[in-house]
Design a protein around this motif. Sequence first.
Motif, PDB file in Angstrom:
ATOM      1  N   LEU A   1       0.830  -1.213   0.000  1.00  0.00           N
ATOM      2  CA  LEU A   1       0.000   0.000   0.000  1.00  0.00           C
ATOM      3  C   LEU A   1       0.857   1.252   0.000  1.00  0.00           C
ATOM      4  CD1 LEU A   1      -2.873  -1.034   2.419  1.00  0.00           C
ATOM      5  CD2 LEU A   1      -2.952  -0.821  -0.070  1.00  0.00           C
ATOM      6  N   ALA A   2       1.998   1.225   0.675  1.00  0.00           N
ATOM      7  CA  ALA A   2       2.911   2.372   0.653  1.00  0.00           C
ATOM      8  C   ALA A   2       3.491   2.566  -0.744  1.00  0.00           C
ATOM      9  CB  ALA A   2       4.024   2.168   1.666  1.00  0.00           C
ATOM     10  N   ALA A   3       3.818   1.476  -1.432  1.00  0.00           N
ATOM     11  CA  ALA A   3       4.321   1.576  -2.800  1.00  0.00           C
ATOM     12  C   ALA A   3       3.236   2.115  -3.733  1.00  0.00           C
ATOM     13  CB  ALA A   3       4.811   0.211  -3.288  1.00  0.00           C
ATOM     14  N   PHE A   4       1.999   1.686  -3.525  1.00  0.00           N
ATOM     15  CA  PHE A   4       0.896   2.186  -4.344  1.00  0.00           C
ATOM     16  C   PHE A   4       0.687   3.685  -4.125  1.00  0.00           C
ATOM     17  CE2 PHE A   4      -3.612   2.931  -5.264  1.00  0.00           C
ATOM     18  CZ  PHE A   4      -3.676   2.431  -6.550  1.00  0.00           C
TER      19      PHE A   4
ATOM     20  N   CYS B   1       3.837   9.991  -7.341  1.00  0.00           N
ATOM     21  CA  CYS B   1       4.716  10.265  -8.488  1.00  0.00           C
ATOM     22  C   CYS B   1       3.900  10.734  -9.699  1.00  0.00           C
ATOM     23  CB  CYS B   1       5.537   9.036  -8.837  1.00  0.00           C
ATOM     24  SG  CYS B   1       6.923   8.750  -7.740  1.00  0.00           S
ATOM     25  N   PHE B   2       2.738  10.117  -9.931  1.00  0.00           N
ATOM     26  CA  PHE B   2       1.875  10.578 -11.015  1.00  0.00           C
ATOM     27  C   PHE B   2       1.455  12.031 -10.789  1.00  0.00           C
ATOM     28  CE2 PHE B   2       0.518   6.070 -12.078  1.00  0.00           C
ATOM     29  CZ  PHE B   2       1.140   6.080 -13.314  1.00  0.00           C
ATOM     30  N   TYR B   3       1.051  12.332  -9.575  1.00  0.00           N
ATOM     31  CA  TYR B   3       0.619  13.694  -9.244  1.00  0.00           C
ATOM     32  C   TYR B   3       1.769  14.690  -9.386  1.00  0.00           C
ATOM     33  CZ  TYR B   3      -0.991  17.670  -6.513  1.00  0.00           C
ATOM     34  OH  TYR B   3      -1.305  18.931  -6.107  1.00  0.00           O
ATOM     35  N   ALA B   4       2.941  14.325  -8.882  1.00  0.00           N
ATOM     36  CA  ALA B   4       4.097  15.226  -8.968  1.00  0.00           C
ATOM     37  C   ALA B   4       4.515  15.432 -10.422  1.00  0.00           C
ATOM     38  CB  ALA B   4       5.256  14.668  -8.150  1.00  0.00           C
ATOM     39  N   GLY B   5       4.436  14.384 -11.236  1.00  0.00           N
ATOM     40  CA  GLY B   5       4.761  14.519 -12.656  1.00  0.00           C
ATOM     41  C   GLY B   5       3.799  15.455 -13.371  1.00  0.00           C
TER      42      GLY B   5
ATOM     43  N   GLN C   1       9.964  11.215 -16.279  1.00  0.00           N
ATOM     44  CA  GLN C   1      10.632  10.307 -15.346  1.00  0.00           C
ATOM     45  C   GLN C   1       9.726   9.994 -14.160  1.00  0.00           C
ATOM     46  OE1 GLN C   1      14.228  12.356 -14.362  1.00  0.00           O
ATOM     47  NE2 GLN C   1      15.284  11.728 -16.218  1.00  0.00           N
ATOM     48  N   LEU C   2       9.018  11.008 -13.673  1.00  0.00           N
ATOM     49  CA  LEU C   2       8.097  10.792 -12.556  1.00  0.00           C
ATOM     50  C   LEU C   2       6.927   9.913 -12.971  1.00  0.00           C
ATOM     51  CD1 LEU C   2       8.138  14.333 -10.948  1.00  0.00           C
ATOM     52  CD2 LEU C   2       8.909  12.217  -9.890  1.00  0.00           C
ATOM     53  N   TYR C   3       6.414  10.101 -14.194  1.00  0.00           N
ATOM     54  CA  TYR C   3       5.347   9.228 -14.689  1.00  0.00           C
ATOM     55  C   TYR C   3       5.832   7.777 -14.743  1.00  0.00           C
ATOM     56  CZ  TYR C   3       2.533  13.231 -16.270  1.00  0.00           C
ATOM     57  OH  TYR C   3       1.782  14.370 -16.337  1.00  0.00           O
ATOM     58  N   GLY C   4       7.050   7.560 -15.225  1.00  0.00           N
ATOM     59  CA  GLY C   4       7.603   6.214 -15.314  1.00  0.00           C
ATOM     60  C   GLY C   4       7.780   5.574 -13.944  1.00  0.00           C
TER      61      GLY C   4
ATOM     62  N   VAL D   1       3.094   1.529  -9.146  1.00  0.00           N
ATOM     63  CA  VAL D   1       1.704   1.070  -9.132  1.00  0.00           C
ATOM     64  C   VAL D   1       1.600  -0.366  -9.641  1.00  0.00           C
ATOM     65  CG1 VAL D   1      -0.545   1.415 -10.223  1.00  0.00           C
ATOM     66  CG2 VAL D   1       0.656   3.352  -9.227  1.00  0.00           C
ATOM     67  N   ILE D   2       2.281  -0.672 -10.739  1.00  0.00           N
ATOM     68  CA  ILE D   2       2.238  -2.038 -11.272  1.00  0.00           C
ATOM     69  C   ILE D   2       2.909  -3.007 -10.300  1.00  0.00           C
ATOM     70  CG2 ILE D   2       3.147  -3.545 -13.096  1.00  0.00           C
ATOM     71  CD1 ILE D   2       2.610  -1.277 -15.062  1.00  0.00           C
ATOM     72  N   GLY D   3       4.036  -2.600  -9.737  1.00  0.00           N
ATOM     73  CA  GLY D   3       4.734  -3.466  -8.783  1.00  0.00           C
ATOM     74  C   GLY D   3       3.918  -3.736  -7.532  1.00  0.00           C
ATOM     75  N   SER D   4       3.253  -2.715  -7.022  1.00  0.00           N
ATOM     76  CA  SER D   4       2.450  -2.928  -5.817  1.00  0.00           C
ATOM     77  C   SER D   4       1.221  -3.789  -6.115  1.00  0.00           C
ATOM     78  CB  SER D   4       2.030  -1.594  -5.203  1.00  0.00           C
ATOM     79  OG  SER D   4       1.145  -0.905  -6.053  1.00  0.00           O
TER      80      SER D   4
END
Length: 84
Positions: free
Chosen positions: A11-14, A20-24, A57-60, A66-69
């Motif tokens: 959940l922390a990774a998610f 990261c999406f928001y910051a990007g 880079q932030l989107y990536g 998200v995929i990993g979590s």
Amino acid sequence: MHRFFQLLLALAAFAGGLWCFYAGYEREVSLAGKTEKGLTYLKTGVDGKTRVLTSHQLYGAGLVLVIGSAWWLLKSSPRKSRRR
């Protein structure tokens, strides 16, 4: 306890991926992001090198988190112990 700790980490990774999406996105629409984009196009036109924008880079990084979590949450299902 082991499963609970894995759930918290996933959940922390998610949450980190969403951040990261928001910051990007914020970087892309800000004045700093637009300036970076313009200068990157200018530099690429001069020397032809490929450059990656900070927002991309932030989107990536967000996508990987998200995929990993999600994979971690789906993969780490509780195992049934076999009785002998």
